[in-house]
Write a protein that holds these residues in place. Sequence first.
Motif, PDB file in Angstrom:
ATOM      1  N   CYS A  29       0.857  -1.187   0.000  1.00 43.93           N
ATOM      2  CA  CYS A  29       0.000   0.000   0.000  1.00 43.93           C
ATOM      3  C   CYS A  29       0.895   1.240   0.000  1.00 43.93           C
ATOM      4  CB  CYS A  29      -0.909  -0.005   1.235  1.00 43.93           C
ATOM      5  SG  CYS A  29      -2.007   1.422   1.294  1.00 43.93           S
ATOM      6  N   PRO A  30       0.682   2.156  -0.910  1.00 51.59           N
ATOM      7  CA  PRO A  30       1.568   3.326  -1.004  1.00 51.59           C
ATOM      8  C   PRO A  30       1.582   4.155   0.287  1.00 51.59           C
ATOM      9  CG  PRO A  30       0.139   3.173  -2.937  1.00 51.59           C
ATOM     10  CD  PRO A  30      -0.369   2.169  -1.935  1.00 51.59           C
ATOM     11  N   PRO A  31       2.686   4.849   0.557  1.00 53.49           N
ATOM     12  CA  PRO A  31       2.763   5.705   1.742  1.00 53.49           C
ATOM     13  C   PRO A  31       1.927   6.971   1.557  1.00 53.49           C
ATOM     14  CG  PRO A  31       4.758   5.923   0.405  1.00 53.49           C
ATOM     15  CD  PRO A  31       3.926   4.855  -0.243  1.00 53.49           C
ATOM     16  N   GLY A  32       1.578   7.580   2.702  1.00 53.00           N
ATOM     17  CA  GLY A  32       0.969   8.904   2.644  1.00 53.00           C
ATOM     18  C   GLY A  32      -0.545   8.916   2.567  1.00 53.00           C
ATOM     19  N   MET A  33      -1.187   7.732   2.659  1.00 54.61           N
ATOM     20  CA  MET A  33      -2.657   7.711   2.612  1.00 54.61           C
ATOM     21  C   MET A  33      -3.197   7.747   4.034  1.00 54.61           C
ATOM     22  SD  MET A  33      -5.172   4.923   0.794  1.00 54.61           S
ATOM     23  CE  MET A  33      -5.198   3.641   2.035  1.00 54.61           C
ATOM     24  N   ARG A  34      -4.184   8.583   4.285  1.00 54.85           N
ATOM     25  CA  ARG A  34      -4.798   8.610   5.612  1.00 54.85           C
ATOM     26  C   ARG A  34      -5.536   7.286   5.831  1.00 54.85           C
ATOM     27  NH1 ARG A  34      -3.729  12.866   8.137  1.00 54.85           N
ATOM     28  NH2 ARG A  34      -4.788  11.983   9.956  1.00 54.85           N
ATOM     29  N   LEU A  35      -5.333   6.631   6.976  1.00 57.11           N
ATOM     30  CA  LEU A  35      -5.984   5.336   7.219  1.00 57.11           C
ATOM     31  C   LEU A  35      -6.157   5.116   8.713  1.00 57.11           C
ATOM     32  CD1 LEU A  35      -6.942   2.698   5.725  1.00 57.11           C
ATOM     33  CD2 LEU A  35      -4.754   1.698   6.415  1.00 57.11           C
ATOM     34  N   CYS A  36      -7.378   4.712   9.092  1.00 58.03           N
ATOM     35  CA  CYS A  36      -7.626   4.322  10.479  1.00 58.03           C
ATOM     36  C   CYS A  36      -8.632   3.179  10.473  1.00 58.03           C
ATOM     37  CB  CYS A  36      -8.133   5.507  11.310  1.00 58.03           C
ATOM     38  SG  CYS A  36      -9.736   6.095  10.762  1.00 58.03           S
TER      39      CYS A  36
END
Length: 373
Positions: A29-36
């Motif tokens: 999964c690429p870096p820098g994506m908001r995820l919770c």
Amino acid sequence: MSSTFGTLLKVSTFGESHCKGVGAILDGCPPGMRLCEADIQPQLDRRRPGQSKLTTDRQEADPVTIFSGVENGVTLGTPIGLFVPNKDQRPGDYKEMSQIPRPSHADFTYQMKYGIRSSSGGGRSSARETIGRVAAGAVAEKMLAEAFGVEIVAWVSAVSGIRAAAADVRGITRDQVDASLMRCPDPAASQQMESLVIRVKEEKDSVGGIVSCVCRNLPAGWGEPVFEKLEAKLAQAMLSIPATKGFEIGSGFAGTRLRGSAHNDPFRAVENGLGTVTNHSGGIQGGISNGEPIVFRVAFKPPATIGLAQETVDFDGNPVTLEAKGRHDPCVVPRAVSIVETMAALVLGDMALRQQARSQTASFGPGRRSRSV
Ligand SMILES: Cc1cc2nc3c(=O)[nH]c(=O)nc-3n(C[C@H](O)[C@H](O)[C@H](O)COP(=O)(O)O)c2cc1C
């Protein structure tokens, strides 16, 4: 055992039905994506057992925890660890069945392959394994939506002999699907399906059904011919879901009844290149997305574990009458909708990253002239 799927976006799932928990590692999964967790939980809630009178009575909230790969709510580009505990296990329900392979379940084949098997609950063949895929696939869905605007919507289109009216694949939404417990957007058919499933559950029997799915807003160009044609990867993904018995794309088997003149999808000029007038291809030609909606259907069999008496034999070959105990789904399709969507997202997410990697390398060709990434 093969528990890993994907090339650049790679998911590995782990866990059995009655161990401490199940989950997945999602790598790529690429870096820098908001995820919770709140991004993932809704799809797990749509999959969870005990969610309605149409599903098994096993009660699991299935709360997901992100263990790794995310810091301060942002992906790091490192493997994302996802975990869901198993809580409501009743191994006692399976005591009798430990000596009797359930007809059409995986008890016999796992025993033959490994010489040992999980003592209760179906172990790795249980639908609890799909929790890991759904959690990882929900991350892939977010990536696809944010980076490419891709939308994926699945719905129940048939239960036993009851067929829903054809859905508007360009407009159907998850809210429309979730408006009924059955997750069928045709209210009249949904009502009939619901009555049938309730009756079948009371009769301790089970029924099968079909989940249809559309993936919209893909550019032309995703898919890796020849052995990883996009429809081949979707078919593999869908047929890896427990209880699946069939996969059709576009016109599917019914297309064999049409002549080429009626079946061909003529091209037309659209805003960014070419589109097609009809979509018998189901959005894929030559194993590559053509920019039209990808439309496919997945057939699910009637679940194997039923309370009705069945004449069979135990592992030693002695005749027995099996009346399965425990809590089981009378029909899996309302719960399978989110599994189909998230497996599609894992396939498309992988193909998106692979096409992006290709696009970023030098090209010596004449270039593309249609809607490609
Ligand atoms: C959401 C979902 C729920 C399921 N629930 C049950 C169930 O309650 N009882 C059962 O026997 N099988 C159930 N299954 C199917 C079994 O896991 C599956 O039939 C079994 O592992 C054998 O594998 P196969 O059908 O793919 O050959 C379910 C499948 C899905 C996708």
